[in-house]
Scaffold this motif. Structure first.
Motif, PDB file in Angstrom:
ATOM      1  N   GLN A  71      13.911  82.479  24.187  1.00  0.00           N
ATOM      2  CA  GLN A  71      14.525  81.585  25.163  1.00  0.00           C
ATOM      3  C   GLN A  71      14.258  82.072  26.590  1.00  0.00           C
ATOM      4  O   GLN A  71      13.911  81.278  27.476  1.00  0.00           O
ATOM      5  CB  GLN A  71      16.032  81.481  24.925  1.00  0.00           C
ATOM      6  CG  GLN A  71      16.766  80.599  25.919  1.00  0.00           C
ATOM      7  CD  GLN A  71      16.296  79.166  25.883  1.00  0.00           C
ATOM      8  OE1 GLN A  71      16.507  78.454  24.920  1.00  0.00           O
ATOM      9  NE2 GLN A  71      15.646  78.717  26.962  1.00  0.00           N
ATOM     10  N   LEU A  72      14.383  83.361  26.809  1.00  0.00           N
ATOM     11  CA  LEU A  72      14.093  83.906  28.141  1.00  0.00           C
ATOM     12  C   LEU A  72      12.618  83.718  28.497  1.00  0.00           C
ATOM     13  O   LEU A  72      12.278  83.391  29.640  1.00  0.00           O
ATOM     14  CB  LEU A  72      14.465  85.391  28.193  1.00  0.00           C
ATOM     15  CG  LEU A  72      15.956  85.738  28.081  1.00  0.00           C
ATOM     16  CD1 LEU A  72      16.156  87.250  28.221  1.00  0.00           C
ATOM     17  CD2 LEU A  72      16.792  84.991  29.118  1.00  0.00           C
ATOM     18  N   GLU A  73      11.727  83.934  27.530  1.00  0.00           N
ATOM     19  CA  GLU A  73      10.301  83.720  27.771  1.00  0.00           C
ATOM     20  C   GLU A  73      10.026  82.266  28.135  1.00  0.00           C
ATOM     21  O   GLU A  73       9.203  81.971  29.019  1.00  0.00           O
ATOM     22  CB  GLU A  73       9.497  84.112  26.529  1.00  0.00           C
ATOM     23  CG  GLU A  73       9.491  85.616  26.245  1.00  0.00           C
ATOM     24  CD  GLU A  73       8.925  85.951  24.879  1.00  0.00           C
ATOM     25  OE1 GLU A  73       8.720  87.139  24.609  1.00  0.00           O
ATOM     26  OE2 GLU A  73       8.688  85.012  24.077  1.00  0.00           O
ATOM     27  N   HIS A  74      10.721  81.346  27.455  1.00  0.00           N
ATOM     28  CA  HIS A  74      10.548  79.919  27.737  1.00  0.00           C
ATOM     29  C   HIS A  74      11.010  79.585  29.155  1.00  0.00           C
ATOM     30  O   HIS A  74      10.359  78.791  29.859  1.00  0.00           O
ATOM     31  CB  HIS A  74      11.344  79.107  26.713  1.00  0.00           C
ATOM     32  CG  HIS A  74      11.147  77.626  26.813  1.00  0.00           C
ATOM     33  ND1 HIS A  74       9.916  77.022  26.697  1.00  0.00           N
ATOM     34  CD2 HIS A  74      12.043  76.619  27.038  1.00  0.00           C
ATOM     35  CE1 HIS A  74      10.052  75.720  26.833  1.00  0.00           C
ATOM     36  NE2 HIS A  74      11.326  75.452  27.054  1.00  0.00           N
ATOM     37  N   LEU A  75      12.103  80.200  29.590  1.00  0.00           N
ATOM     38  CA  LEU A  75      12.573  79.979  30.958  1.00  0.00           C
ATOM     39  C   LEU A  75      11.538  80.458  31.975  1.00  0.00           C
ATOM     40  O   LEU A  75      11.296  79.799  32.996  1.00  0.00           O
ATOM     41  CB  LEU A  75      13.897  80.707  31.179  1.00  0.00           C
ATOM     42  CG  LEU A  75      15.113  80.168  30.422  1.00  0.00           C
ATOM     43  CD1 LEU A  75      16.326  81.051  30.691  1.00  0.00           C
ATOM     44  CD2 LEU A  75      15.417  78.728  30.807  1.00  0.00           C
ATOM     45  N   LEU A  76      10.932  81.595  31.698  1.00  0.00           N
ATOM     46  CA  LEU A  76       9.899  82.114  32.601  1.00  0.00           C
ATOM     47  C   LEU A  76       8.699  81.169  32.661  1.00  0.00           C
ATOM     48  O   LEU A  76       8.110  80.963  33.735  1.00  0.00           O
ATOM     49  CB  LEU A  76       9.455  83.505  32.142  1.00  0.00           C
ATOM     50  CG  LEU A  76      10.489  84.628  32.292  1.00  0.00           C
ATOM     51  CD1 LEU A  76       9.984  85.909  31.643  1.00  0.00           C
ATOM     52  CD2 LEU A  76      10.796  84.870  33.771  1.00  0.00           C
ATOM     53  N   GLU A  77       8.330  80.592  31.527  1.00  0.00           N
ATOM     54  CA  GLU A  77       7.208  79.654  31.488  1.00  0.00           C
ATOM     55  C   GLU A  77       7.517  78.404  32.306  1.00  0.00           C
ATOM     56  O   GLU A  77       6.690  77.949  33.110  1.00  0.00           O
ATOM     57  CB  GLU A  77       6.901  79.274  30.039  1.00  0.00           C
ATOM     58  CG  GLU A  77       6.351  80.419  29.200  1.00  0.00           C
ATOM     59  CD  GLU A  77       6.395  80.123  27.711  1.00  0.00           C
ATOM     60  OE1 GLU A  77       6.766  78.985  27.344  1.00  0.00           O
ATOM     61  OE2 GLU A  77       6.079  81.016  26.900  1.00  0.00           O
ATOM     62  N   LEU A  78       8.711  77.843  32.114  1.00  0.00           N
ATOM     63  CA  LEU A  78       9.086  76.630  32.843  1.00  0.00           C
ATOM     64  C   LEU A  78       9.248  76.916  34.333  1.00  0.00           C
ATOM     65  O   LEU A  78       8.924  76.079  35.182  1.00  0.00           O
ATOM     66  CB  LEU A  78      10.388  76.058  32.280  1.00  0.00           C
ATOM     67  CG  LEU A  78      10.309  75.464  30.870  1.00  0.00           C
ATOM     68  CD1 LEU A  78      11.684  75.022  30.405  1.00  0.00           C
ATOM     69  CD2 LEU A  78       9.335  74.285  30.833  1.00  0.00           C
ATOM     70  N   LYS A  91      13.567  90.972  34.098  1.00  0.00           N
ATOM     71  CA  LYS A  91      14.282  92.249  33.944  1.00  0.00           C
ATOM     72  C   LYS A  91      15.185  92.209  32.707  1.00  0.00           C
ATOM     73  O   LYS A  91      15.239  93.182  31.948  1.00  0.00           O
ATOM     74  CB  LYS A  91      15.099  92.533  35.199  1.00  0.00           C
ATOM     75  CG  LYS A  91      15.861  93.851  35.189  1.00  0.00           C
ATOM     76  CD  LYS A  91      16.526  94.092  36.536  1.00  0.00           C
ATOM     77  CE  LYS A  91      17.344  95.385  36.540  1.00  0.00           C
ATOM     78  NZ  LYS A  91      18.554  95.276  35.703  1.00  0.00           N
ATOM     79  N   LEU A  92      15.878  91.095  32.504  1.00  0.00           N
ATOM     80  CA  LEU A  92      16.709  90.942  31.307  1.00  0.00           C
ATOM     81  C   LEU A  92      15.860  91.072  30.043  1.00  0.00           C
ATOM     82  O   LEU A  92      16.260  91.720  29.072  1.00  0.00           O
ATOM     83  CB  LEU A  92      17.402  89.574  31.302  1.00  0.00           C
ATOM     84  CG  LEU A  92      18.631  89.378  32.169  1.00  0.00           C
ATOM     85  CD1 LEU A  92      19.166  87.961  31.996  1.00  0.00           C
ATOM     86  CD2 LEU A  92      19.714  90.395  31.846  1.00  0.00           C
ATOM     87  N   LEU A  93      14.715  90.448  30.063  1.00  0.00           N
ATOM     88  CA  LEU A  93      13.815  90.482  28.911  1.00  0.00           C
ATOM     89  C   LEU A  93      13.357  91.902  28.629  1.00  0.00           C
ATOM     90  O   LEU A  93      13.198  92.301  27.471  1.00  0.00           O
ATOM     91  CB  LEU A  93      12.617  89.569  29.167  1.00  0.00           C
ATOM     92  CG  LEU A  93      11.706  89.228  27.998  1.00  0.00           C
ATOM     93  CD1 LEU A  93      12.488  88.625  26.839  1.00  0.00           C
ATOM     94  CD2 LEU A  93      10.618  88.268  28.461  1.00  0.00           C
TER      95      LEU A  93
END
Length: 291
Positions: free
Chosen positions: A199-206, A286-288
């Protein structure tokens, strides 16, 4: 009558979960009943038996009967195959848009239609990652957490409806979309660590898209107007707008200019108080990295 089409593995009751018609959705029932009737009439017009058609389209015969009787929502690919097998010249495929809408719950259908027309979308989400930003696994975990729990079919329907709304990111011309998310919602490991990481990776992509602005509201910030709940603002090409806030106007959607100005003031204050987009993406990265 048989048709020389290689049949795929049969789609049966288990594989078609979540494609039932909501009996309380009068418009949806009417659409699917009409579509089923047209499928049956077209099949009979070319002299094809249900069993032969089922084999050609890759479905069980019982499922074909359920679709033709309006008990099941046909998938888009089912309509495309039927159009080809029954030589309908595009008439059956043309029904895909309305059929797809039927799968949305009624309140989601109305929201999706607004999002599909908006040229600018602004959202402050206080308790979770906003639905437009959710991965399939994250959405499923959130929906399955409801109490009392939804049935498996309802969960499938709601996940599919939520994911279908993500087509707003693929529109041309692209709308301008702004999100503000609370830090706490990004730290909550919904669905477990792997789902949370994706989910965090998806946020970074968007967040890298040119038309998307993603901001994080730090937990240690001062009080802000969003503490009363979610805020949504949608603006359209004709200059009209609609907005909603959990904490104002009894949570009802509003389009009055005076009320919209209040929502815009609140949302503008929230955006100004949140981390800028570049710092927000660095914060998510950073969270990731903390996993």
């Amino acid at each position: 009558m048989t048709v020389g089409v290689d049949a795929e593995p049969l789609n049966d009751e288990a594989s078609e979960r979540g494609w039932q018609v909501d009996p309380d959705d009068e418009w949806g029932v009417a659409v699917i009943t009409t579509v089923g009737r047209q499928l049956k009439l077209r099949r009979e017009a070319v002299g094809m038996r249900a069993g032969d058609f089922a084999a050609a389209v890759g479905y069980g015969e019982d499922m074909v009967y359920k679709i033709e009787s309006g008990q099941r929502i046909p998938r888009p690919e089912y309509l495309d195959k039927a159009d080809d097998i029954l030589r309908a010249g595009g008439l059956l495929s043309a029904m895909k848009e309305d059929v797809q809408k039927v799968r949305y719950p009624r309140k989601v259908r109305a929201l999706a239609e607004l999002e599909a027309k908006a040229v600018e979308i602004g959202v402050y989400e206080c308790n979770s990652v906003h639905g437009l930003l959710q991965t399939p696994q994250h959405a499923r975990a959130l929906i399955e957490a409801a109490q009392p729990p939804y049935s498996p079919d309802d969960v499938d329907r709601m996940v599919a409806a939520r994911l279908a709304r993500r087509s707003v990111f693929e529109r041309t011309p692209a709308p301008s979309i702004h999100f503000v998310l609370e830090e706490a919602s990004l730290r909550r490991r919904v669905g477990g660590t792997m789902v949370w990481q994706r989910q965090l990776e998806h946020l970074l992509e968007l967040g890298q898209l040119n038309n998307v602005s993603l901001q994080v509201m730090p937990t240690d910030t001062d009080a802000h107007p969003g503490l009363d709940g979610k805020i949504e603002l949608l603006k359209f090409s004709d200059g009209k707008a609609v907005g909603r806030s959990d904490g104002l106007f009894n949570g009802r959607p509003v389009s009055d200019a005076k009320q919209l100005r209040i929502l815009e003031l609140q949302y503008g204050t929230i955006r100004a108080q949140a981390l800028p987009p570049r710092e927000s993406l660095a914060f998510i990265q950073k969270l990731l990295g903390e996993t």
